[in-house]
Write a protein that holds these residues in place. Structure first.
Motif, mmCIF file in Angstrom:
data_model
loop_
_atom_site.group_PDB
_atom_site.id
_atom_site.type_symbol
_atom_site.label_atom_id
_atom_site.label_comp_id
_atom_site.label_asym_id
_atom_site.label_seq_id
_atom_site.Cartn_x
_atom_site.Cartn_y
_atom_site.Cartn_z
ATOM 1 N N ASN A 2 0.853 -1.192 0.000
ATOM 2 C CA ASN A 2 0.000 0.000 0.000
ATOM 3 C C ASN A 2 0.886 1.238 0.000
ATOM 4 O O ASN A 2 0.987 1.957 0.997
ATOM 5 C CB ASN A 2 -0.908 -0.032 1.230
ATOM 6 C CG ASN A 2 -2.190 0.739 1.002
ATOM 7 O OD1 ASN A 2 -2.544 1.070 -0.120
ATOM 8 N ND2 ASN A 2 -2.880 1.049 2.076
ATOM 9 N N GLY A 29 -6.491 0.983 5.222
ATOM 10 C CA GLY A 29 -5.403 0.405 6.003
ATOM 11 C C GLY A 29 -4.210 1.328 6.067
ATOM 12 O O GLY A 29 -4.241 2.474 5.592
ATOM 13 N N ASP A 30 -3.120 0.840 6.655
ATOM 14 C CA ASP A 30 -1.913 1.651 6.795
ATOM 15 C C ASP A 30 -1.309 1.969 5.428
ATOM 16 O O ASP A 30 -1.389 1.174 4.498
ATOM 17 C CB ASP A 30 -0.885 0.920 7.660
ATOM 18 C CG ASP A 30 -1.359 0.777 9.102
ATOM 19 O OD1 ASP A 30 -2.328 1.463 9.459
ATOM 20 O OD2 ASP A 30 -0.770 -0.028 9.850
ATOM 21 N N LEU A 31 -0.698 3.154 5.343
ATOM 22 C CA LEU A 31 -0.173 3.654 4.062
ATOM 23 C C LEU A 31 1.294 4.028 4.215
ATOM 24 O O LEU A 31 1.704 4.586 5.238
ATOM 25 C CB LEU A 31 -0.977 4.878 3.626
ATOM 26 C CG LEU A 31 -0.547 5.581 2.334
ATOM 27 C CD1 LEU A 31 -0.909 4.721 1.129
ATOM 28 C CD2 LEU A 31 -1.206 6.945 2.224
ATOM 29 N N THR A 32 2.094 3.724 3.195
ATOM 30 C CA THR A 32 3.486 4.157 3.131
ATOM 31 C C THR A 32 3.652 5.126 1.967
ATOM 32 O O THR A 32 3.280 4.811 0.839
ATOM 33 C CB THR A 32 4.446 2.959 2.941
ATOM 34 O OG1 THR A 32 4.323 2.077 4.060
ATOM 35 C CG2 THR A 32 5.883 3.438 2.836
ATOM 36 N N TYR A 55 -6.255 11.035 5.574
ATOM 37 C CA TYR A 55 -6.329 9.607 5.293
ATOM 38 C C TYR A 55 -6.663 8.848 6.580
ATOM 39 O O TYR A 55 -6.113 9.127 7.653
ATOM 40 C CB TYR A 55 -5.001 9.117 4.712
ATOM 41 C CG TYR A 55 -5.019 7.659 4.313
ATOM 42 C CD1 TYR A 55 -5.682 7.230 3.173
ATOM 43 C CD2 TYR A 55 -4.377 6.712 5.104
ATOM 44 C CE1 TYR A 55 -5.701 5.884 2.822
ATOM 45 C CE2 TYR A 55 -4.388 5.374 4.768
ATOM 46 C CZ TYR A 55 -5.056 4.960 3.614
ATOM 47 O OH TYR A 55 -5.077 3.641 3.267
ATOM 48 N N GLY A 57 -6.139 5.693 7.604
ATOM 49 C CA GLY A 57 -5.157 4.791 8.204
ATOM 50 C C GLY A 57 -3.917 5.517 8.679
ATOM 51 O O GLY A 57 -3.775 6.733 8.535
ATOM 52 N N LYS A 58 -3.002 4.754 9.253
ATOM 53 C CA LYS A 58 -1.733 5.313 9.699
ATOM 54 C C LYS A 58 -0.848 5.584 8.492
ATOM 55 O O LYS A 58 -0.698 4.737 7.613
ATOM 56 C CB LYS A 58 -1.031 4.350 10.651
ATOM 57 C CG LYS A 58 0.325 4.859 11.133
ATOM 58 C CD LYS A 58 0.983 3.861 12.072
ATOM 59 C CE LYS A 58 2.356 4.360 12.513
ATOM 60 N NZ LYS A 58 3.024 3.390 13.425
ATOM 61 N N VAL A 59 -0.253 6.776 8.449
ATOM 62 C CA VAL A 59 0.598 7.178 7.317
ATOM 63 C C VAL A 59 2.051 7.219 7.765
ATOM 64 O O VAL A 59 2.423 7.981 8.658
ATOM 65 C CB VAL A 59 0.181 8.561 6.773
ATOM 66 C CG1 VAL A 59 1.130 8.984 5.647
ATOM 67 C CG2 VAL A 59 -1.260 8.538 6.281
ATOM 68 N N THR A 60 2.870 6.385 7.142
ATOM 69 C CA THR A 60 4.314 6.409 7.364
ATOM 70 C C THR A 60 4.976 6.977 6.117
ATOM 71 O O THR A 60 4.765 6.473 5.013
ATOM 72 C CB THR A 60 4.866 4.999 7.640
ATOM 73 O OG1 THR A 60 4.258 4.485 8.831
ATOM 74 C CG2 THR A 60 6.374 5.034 7.818
ATOM 75 N N ASP A 80 2.148 10.362 10.118
ATOM 76 C CA ASP A 80 2.031 9.973 11.522
ATOM 77 C C ASP A 80 3.408 9.556 12.040
ATOM 78 O O ASP A 80 3.702 9.712 13.225
ATOM 79 C CB ASP A 80 1.054 8.807 11.669
ATOM 80 C CG ASP A 80 -0.370 9.194 11.273
ATOM 81 O OD1 ASP A 80 -0.878 10.189 11.812
ATOM 82 O OD2 ASP A 80 -0.953 8.515 10.418
ATOM 83 N N ARG A 81 4.214 9.033 11.143
ATOM 84 C CA ARG A 81 5.592 8.650 11.487
ATOM 85 C C ARG A 81 6.472 8.939 10.278
ATOM 86 O O ARG A 81 6.163 8.519 9.154
ATOM 87 C CB ARG A 81 5.660 7.170 11.864
ATOM 88 C CG ARG A 81 7.068 6.653 12.155
ATOM 89 C CD ARG A 81 7.013 5.208 12.650
ATOM 90 N NE ARG A 81 8.337 4.605 12.740
ATOM 91 C CZ ARG A 81 9.197 4.785 13.735
ATOM 92 N NH1 ARG A 81 8.865 5.579 14.730
ATOM 93 N NH2 ARG A 81 10.372 4.179 13.747
#
Length: 379
Positions: A2, A29-32, A55, A57-60, A80-81
């Motif tokens: 993703n 879901g989580d995103l990169t 967004y 989900g969690k965004v890295t 987020d990170r």
């Protein structure tokens, strides 16, 4: 996987707000987000950053090569990170604009750039701490960070040694618009400018850490909280609050204490000391229970605060009435209030003798519709 790639100049190719929004449309879901960009259009960068913030989900965000200019706050503000590859770089600078025109047009453009740069400085300060003014100083110097320096400054959260799965390159010509062509050609970041937060910043930082805990519950002894249960107990005790106090109760107590100046509190305490001394025995020694003395000081503080608030309310009522009848200008309201608090009798006399301010009906001014529209791009 993703993943979303931001490999172009911001505002072009796959790095436009529309392209990023489309790429996220059917994801969950989580995103990169992988970044390697020399920057670009400032407003496009803000739009992409806000899209990532929304967004679900969690965004890295992983900076794989370079995150310069607009790409820097997309990464910092949209994640987020934020992780940087070990040899990646990050650059921040004041906003730039290609423009032309007369003095008035250039003055407007300068004000616009200053406003945008303040907005960007706020993004960095929110992530890393410090003030907007401190980050503006680093932006004006065009500051380049290595991965280690970015983590030390608080802009990035971690360093990642993984090799980029889809390596990208940044054209050297894209960096010619900047003062320095990369971290190796730039001086080290002046991180000392961020090392001395003000008293207000320390208080706000403390309350922010408290707010991240469940209200009404003393904070757990976790590494990322920043203060211990013992410190929490000392804080509530100093504010005369129960240990299960909520954030609103803590803020209200701090506001009450801050309403009186140190000089006012000291003067009130000195008055009490003088009264005690006058009533003392010949040896001038008076023994007062510590709990009683603390209660006396607390009562004095509350009294001073109440008196100060009452004086302010009375001043506002008098000045607002003068404004309503046209004897004072709304734009000078605070000056009149301050003067009234200092000398109520004199200001009342002056307001009573003042002539009514002439009023001009507005709404019929001629508007110049031929004003030149700015066509430049902010970067």
């Amino acid at each position: 996987m993703n993943d979303v790639l931001i490999y172009d100049e911001i505002g072009t190719g796959d790095s436009t707000p529309k392209a990023v929004t489309t790429a996220l449309a059917n994801r969950s879901g989580d995103l990169t987000v992988r970044v390697n960009s020399p920057g670009g259009d400032a407003y496009a960068g803000l739009a992409i950053m806000n899209t990532l913030r929304e967004y679900a989900g969690k965004v890295t965000v992983i900076i794989e090569g370079l995150a310069a200019s607009a790409a820097s706050y997309i990464a910092i503000g949209g994640a987020d990170r934020l992780v940087m590859c070990s040899n990646a770089e990050l650059m921040i600078h004041d906003a730039m604009l290609m423009t032309q025109g007369n003095f008035d047009q250039l003055t407007k453009d300068a004000a616009q750039l200053n406003r945008i740069s303040d907005t960007l400085a706020g993004i960095y300060a929110t992530k890393a701490g410090g003030t907007k003014e401190q980050w503006r100083d680093l932006m004006k110097a065009e500051t380049w960070f290595s991965a280690e320096e970015a983590v030390k400054a608080g802009l990035a959260d971690a360093i990642h040694g993984m090799k980029a799965e889809q390596p990208a390159t940044v054209s050297a010509s894209a960096l010619t618009q900047y003062r320095y062509a990369g971290r190796s050609n730039a001086p080290a970041p002046n991180l000392a400018a961020l090392a001395t937060p003000s008293r207000k910043e320390n208080i706000v930082s403390f309350l922010n850490r408290f707010a991240r805990n469940e209200e009404g519950t003393p904070p757990a002894a976790e590494e990322n909280i920043g203060f211990s249960p013992e410190q929490w107990n000392r804080l509530t005790a100093a504010l005369r609050l129960d240990q299960a106090a909520t954030l609103e109760e803590v803020v209200a107590a701090v506001e009450t204490l801050s309403g009186a100046t140190d000089q006012e509190i000291a003067a009130a305490i000195n008055d009490v000391k003088a009264q005690v001394k006058a009533q003392a025995k010949i040896d001038r020694t008076v023994v007062v229970d510590a709990a009683v003395w603390d209660k006396m000081q607390e009562t004095l503080k509350v009294g001073v605060v109440a008196q100060t608030q009452a004086g302010r309310l009375n001043a506002e009522q008098v000045v607002d009435q003068a404004i309503r009848v046209g004897k004072a200008s709304p734009g000078q309201r605070e000056q009149w209030i301050a003067a009234f608090i200092k000398d109520p009798e004199e200001i009342t006399r002056r307001l009573n003798k003042a002539q009514e301010i002439p009023r001009i009906e507005r709404g019929y001014s001629k508007v110049n519709l031929d004003e030149q529209e700015n066509k430049g791009w902010v970067r």
